[in-house]
Design a protein around this motif. Structure first.
Motif, PDB file in Angstrom:
ATOM      1  N   HIS B 147      -0.069   6.966   7.554  1.00 53.31           N
ATOM      2  CA  HIS B 147       1.182   7.357   8.217  1.00 53.31           C
ATOM      3  C   HIS B 147       1.594   6.339   9.285  1.00 53.31           C
ATOM      4  O   HIS B 147       2.762   5.987   9.383  1.00 53.31           O
ATOM      5  N   ILE B 148       0.643   5.942  10.104  1.00 54.10           N
ATOM      6  CA  ILE B 148       0.942   4.998  11.193  1.00 54.10           C
ATOM      7  C   ILE B 148      -0.125   3.903  11.178  1.00 54.10           C
ATOM      8  O   ILE B 148      -1.319   4.210  11.093  1.00 54.10           O
ATOM      9  N   LYS B 150      -1.400   0.620  13.417  1.00 60.76           N
ATOM     10  CA  LYS B 150      -1.223  -0.016  14.723  1.00 60.76           C
ATOM     11  C   LYS B 150      -2.091  -1.259  14.831  1.00 60.76           C
ATOM     12  O   LYS B 150      -3.287  -1.201  14.546  1.00 60.76           O
ATOM     13  N   LYS B 219       8.964  -0.666   9.080  1.00 60.44           N
ATOM     14  CA  LYS B 219       8.991   0.472   8.143  1.00 60.44           C
ATOM     15  C   LYS B 219       8.495  -0.017   6.796  1.00 60.44           C
ATOM     16  O   LYS B 219       8.981  -1.030   6.278  1.00 60.44           O
ATOM     17  N   ASN B 222       5.950   2.572   1.489  1.00 60.15           N
ATOM     18  CA  ASN B 222       5.271   3.849   1.225  1.00 60.15           C
ATOM     19  C   ASN B 222       5.574   4.911   2.275  1.00 60.15           C
ATOM     20  O   ASN B 222       4.958   5.966   2.296  1.00 60.15           O
ATOM     21  N   GLY B 223       6.532   4.625   3.163  1.00 62.57           N
ATOM     22  CA  GLY B 223       6.943   5.619   4.146  1.00 62.57           C
ATOM     23  C   GLY B 223       6.239   5.474   5.484  1.00 62.57           C
ATOM     24  O   GLY B 223       6.688   6.007   6.499  1.00 62.57           O
ATOM     25  N   ALA B 224       5.113   4.777   5.508  1.00 64.40           N
ATOM     26  CA  ALA B 224       4.379   4.628   6.759  1.00 64.40           C
ATOM     27  C   ALA B 224       5.154   3.741   7.746  1.00 64.40           C
ATOM     28  O   ALA B 224       6.042   2.975   7.350  1.00 64.40           O
ATOM     29  N   ILE B 225       4.813   3.892   9.013  1.00 65.71           N
ATOM     30  CA  ILE B 225       5.403   3.055  10.062  1.00 65.71           C
ATOM     31  C   ILE B 225       4.268   2.229  10.667  1.00 65.71           C
ATOM     32  O   ILE B 225       3.210   2.763  10.992  1.00 65.71           O
ATOM     33  N   GLU B 243      -5.711   0.053  13.880  1.00 68.02           N
ATOM     34  CA  GLU B 243      -5.917   1.467  13.587  1.00 68.02           C
ATOM     35  C   GLU B 243      -5.039   1.853  12.414  1.00 68.02           C
ATOM     36  O   GLU B 243      -3.863   1.485  12.374  1.00 68.02           O
ATOM     37  N   PHE B 245      -3.840   5.372  10.826  1.00 74.10           N
ATOM     38  CA  PHE B 245      -3.830   6.819  11.001  1.00 74.10           C
ATOM     39  C   PHE B 245      -3.165   7.434   9.774  1.00 74.10           C
ATOM     40  O   PHE B 245      -2.081   6.998   9.385  1.00 74.10           O
ATOM     41  N   SER B 247      -3.103  11.043   6.746  1.00 77.30           N
ATOM     42  CA  SER B 247      -3.043  12.499   6.579  1.00 77.30           C
ATOM     43  C   SER B 247      -4.406  13.163   6.801  1.00 77.30           C
ATOM     44  O   SER B 247      -4.471  14.339   7.127  1.00 77.30           O
ATOM     45  N   LYS B 248      -5.491  12.413   6.646  1.00 76.97           N
ATOM     46  CA  LYS B 248      -6.818  13.022   6.818  1.00 76.97           C
ATOM     47  C   LYS B 248      -7.551  12.541   8.055  1.00 76.97           C
ATOM     48  O   LYS B 248      -8.689  12.964   8.301  1.00 76.97           O
ATOM     49  N   GLY B 249      -6.959  11.614   8.806  1.00 75.02           N
ATOM     50  CA  GLY B 249      -7.643  11.123  10.000  1.00 75.02           C
ATOM     51  C   GLY B 249      -7.295   9.680  10.290  1.00 75.02           C
ATOM     52  O   GLY B 249      -6.261   9.181   9.851  1.00 75.02           O
ATOM     53  N   SER B 250      -8.147   9.020  11.044  1.00 78.30           N
ATOM     54  CA  SER B 250      -7.847   7.636  11.411  1.00 78.30           C
ATOM     55  C   SER B 250      -9.100   6.782  11.325  1.00 78.30           C
ATOM     56  O   SER B 250     -10.226   7.278  11.392  1.00 78.30           O
TER      57      SER B 250
END
Lengths: 338, 338, 338, 338
Positions: B147-148, B150, B219, B222-225, B243, B245, B247-250
């Motif tokens: 999702h993210i 960094k 952006k 796959n939708g992640a930022i 990092e 991050f 849907s299930k953790g980081s």
């Protein structure tokens, strides 16, 4: 609602009073007694809503509404007051140590048993979030069978020399908490103790017949070996760590800090020192031990730290003292027999 | 045994030579070329057992025994030398960036394809133990769908202003590694870039038309930022973190240090600073990228970082530059079309 | 002794009541009001020693003994009740946000100023031990001039979709705390906002017109760049971190955990997850903000978080919303003018 | 350029050969000898560019070009080969332990002295980045006077029982490194040893007359107390930690890991286990000890770990064995006299 009396309005008596007021909803303090009560303490008691302040603790023992007492007086009075309280039918929370004298401890435990009152000893560290986490991991089998138990326990600074002289020595005053912790974390009893001790912090401590730096090895009934290292003075603060290493792995806890802040500069990467003061470090555990004592009284269940838990660390401490004197391992069971 | 020629005997050329000598058993360096070769470098080459030292890189391209070349010359010659090397039938390891000019990059990629030679680009951080651990955790599904993403990438000190002027700007010189890392860790392409940049470290950098502090938001398809933060100067050293991050953790990686030492004193609890110098920090990754390049040549398998991997970060970097100029998000696909 | 009334007996109203009872010695709660008061809440109020429980908050506003009120009602009533309370001469602690509507916020701030009452907004995180440590390090000059400010703020799980629909959107509901934190840590105002947002956690959130994953870049007046990353759902718990990076170094804070326990087994080396629940994580900060509010009232000093501190994050949040809609950076000052 | 011969082509002999080839520019290996040399080893020697491979180590001792030998043969031959090498005028790097027999060690040390050759013992951990960092902090006075020295040294798994039987026991085989580390970190000698040992990992180890779990307390000449805890089997890997606690604070080192990766999921926050294998963990230290040995030979300077450093840990180990047998503290000086 359990009505409680507090005997002793020193530092720890006040801590317990504040715990009850803020965290123990099913208890109220009906009175507090201290022979050296002063205006400041009286004012503090008022602000806490404690209705009665006495010089003589017998006023508390004779108050039939009071079901439970907290013995927070000076160490040399713990056993006598506990005996009187038990005979008065009060449930007792007694600060550690019960006494330095084994006969007196046994007398307390006997009277408590005869009178059928509850008797809890103030080994607060069992209620600390870190040490509880170790215990839970061990009990959940995460580390398998315990093989080595390590405890680091170092004070931020040595106590005043007058305190040292009356303390009963480092093993009965300071290490006693660690002896309790070994029993608590291992779930086993200590069979043999070897203590190495030195005077490295303050020569005055040596002149008073005590040591200020020690490493104590303990052989346990279940085969595990425990080792405690103590210092009366850690420049960086109150150092309280534990590790249980076993057949499947280890669990370790380290110190709490004021914040998680880490500052990185040209000079290095620095985090905060451990919390310095034992009340700050263990505040939550002081509250929790009293809460559980009150619950044991209210629900007529077992206290979480009983008279035997109060006795055993004394035996280990006396064995450690003898080991240091004799320069060889000593069994607590031999101390017990003498 | 693959015979290798190295074009460029500057810092990175020497690093690769040492990697081959010490860590790549199936390669040997047959020659090294540099127009500015001096006595010291010649001596170094001797000590490394490199038999031929040339001023003219064409000597390497015409040596029929040499199967593979490492293009470690100045950035403005990468594309021209790569084209010539490809036409000479050599497999190519080209330092990043291929070029700052898109047309030249496309020409390189076309020639490489026509000639059927291997072409690997020097994004060494993909071979770093920390970033590989992130990639592996992501691919193993440990964090679920990303999702993210960094990335923190801060240099220990700003380069000389003369370097800055020729660098192509922070995005093509420094962030380009981070753009590559976003593609590598996410397994996705960048759709849109927004760059915020400031001159906070050194006003001369601003006068040279560049920024020294930047935060870039990307952006992904796959939708992640993804978000990168850059500084040309971190007082505490070379700061390289990532990092992912999901849907299930980081999964996170932080900096390497010279040792695990922690010093606790009255002043605080201090550990070592991150490794300061990029060669020190990434040495192992430099060795591994060359080892894998040689293996790809030896076994005729795919290179781990190909021409497209060299092109895409340039497109993202140019989009970031345009975003900074225009003060709005820019799509790399729009850069590509121009 | 300051007499306080609490308006709203929901979760946060109860938290504040308990803070006052346990931690604020110079305040007492004279009454609590909630239109939906039920038996359970009434019982709770009794156990807390709160003498008056009302359905109508006007009973509190007309009680002349009450000097200060805590507005803990639903968000859409904050501004109206604050205006009435100010007109009744009460000092006000108002939960965040004051309102989603700028005109109403300005009306509140105007009335508060006219009436000369104190008005504090409930940005509790400023009172958190970790964030305070960052602020103190920055103010002590440890990191020099701030260049990059990073905030990670991820909830453990998405709120119910009905809550999301009424929340005003992620920027006004969740990120608003982070906007406040950027202002607090940087000591500077936000000039421009760019928000990237996606629906990656729950499609229903997207259908409700909101996003659940966001990265927001903020350009500050002092030249620094701030970046916030948000997610409505972190599988491992409530993730609350901050970093200020500046000319002399950085200061970072990470999550609090239930204990320092680390378990090492064949499977890995595991520590505890971050505290999961915001009340658990921020309990101490809730207590401290109320303590400081009461002290400001008692001593007639400035409140630590004033009306402007309540207004500005709303402006930033509205700018973020517009940025997300328009796909370009937006200045809060432009929002303010509309 | 120092010409070196290696005696023993087992695991550690090969490690040293590779270190010399890759990291020691001023040495070359002229020959390697091993009675059990096989085709595979011969092939390996060829690939390393070692010109001579012998079955008989005397071929190395009679090669007048060879200035220095590395004694990497089986433990029971260390002393005999060292004596012969010294008499042949070779400088000697001898793997630990020199011997288990004190008379033989003294004979080696005497011959070495008579012949005036250099003699270094393979206590590689002194060259490890972590332990060096501790030593440097202590020498820089960062922790003040040492009071307590703690070493944790746990193997990832017990060796084969046949190895255990020939190992000389845990204290001479495994703890010997830790005894050396105590001397190295404290800069002081050991006066008295108390060893507690148990069989908790594998009953076969007990049947072989050895223990697999031990805690050893050492009183040092400078007054400090050292404590070592050992296990033959740590489920989570090779556990190598040290702490020096002193009058001004402490310095601690913990384990190295493959990467800094931390994975946070619903199940917990997990980092990597310590490096599992001693060669992986200590590779860099093996290279550095040989580099420094070669430099001592090349420059005719003192070796960093001399014969006395080889002898003393044996004395401590024998004292530990006797302590375990007798159940009381034992002085190494008493062992020395026997």
């Amino acid at each position: 609602m359990i009505k409680v009396g507090i005997i002793g309005a020193g530092r720890i008596g006040k801590v317990h009073a504040e715990s009850i007021t803020n965290y123990v909803p099913n208890a109220e303090i009906k009175g507090i007694a201290d022979p050296y009560i002063d205006d400041e303490t009286e004012e503090w008691a008022n602000s806490m809503g404690i209705p009665n302040v006495y010089k003589d603790y017998k006023e508390i023992l004779t108050d039939s509404e009071i079901e439970a007492v907290l013995v927070c007086s000076s160490t040399d009075t713990h056993s006598q007051i506990s005996i009187e309280a038990a005979k008065a039918g009060k449930h007792i929370f007694c600060e550690k140590p019960i006494d330095h004298d084994l006969d007196k401890i046994h007398e307390v435990l006997n009277v408590v048993e005869e009178e059928g009152v509850k008797f809890q000893v103030g080994f607060n560290r069992r209620f600390d979030h870190n040490f509880k986490a170790v215990k839970e991991a061990v009990e959940a089998g995460k580390v398998g069978e315990p093989h080595i138990i390590k405890i680091t326990s170092r004070d931020p600074e040595a106590p005043p020399i007058d305190y040292v002289k009356l303390s009963g020595g480092i093993f009965l005053d300071m290490t006693i908490h660690d002896f309790d912790m070994v029993r608590y974390l291992s779930g086993s009893e200590v069979e043999e103790v070897y203590a190495a001790g030195e005077v490295l912090v303050d020569p005055e401590i040596g002149e008073a017949g005590d040591v200020d730096t020690a490493v104590i090895t303990l052989k346990l009934k279940n085969g595990a070996i425990a080792v405690i290292d103590n210092s009366r003075e850690a420049a960086y603060g109150y150092d309280q760590r534990a590790e249980v290493f076993g057949s499947k792995g280890s669990v370790k806890v380290t110190n709490d800090r004021e914040s998680t802040a880490v500052v990185s500069t040209e000079k290095g990467v620095t985090k905060e020192k451990p919390l310095y003061f034992f009340l700050e470090r263990y505040m939550e555990s002081f509250a929790d031990e009293i809460k559980q004592f009150v619950n044991a009284v209210a629900n007529d269940t077992e206290v979480p730290v009983d008279g035997t838990d109060g006795l055993k660390p004394i035996l280990i401490g006396l064995a450690a003292q003898k080991s240091l004197e004799k320069g060889r391992p000593v069994k607590p069971s031999q101390i017990a027999k003498n």
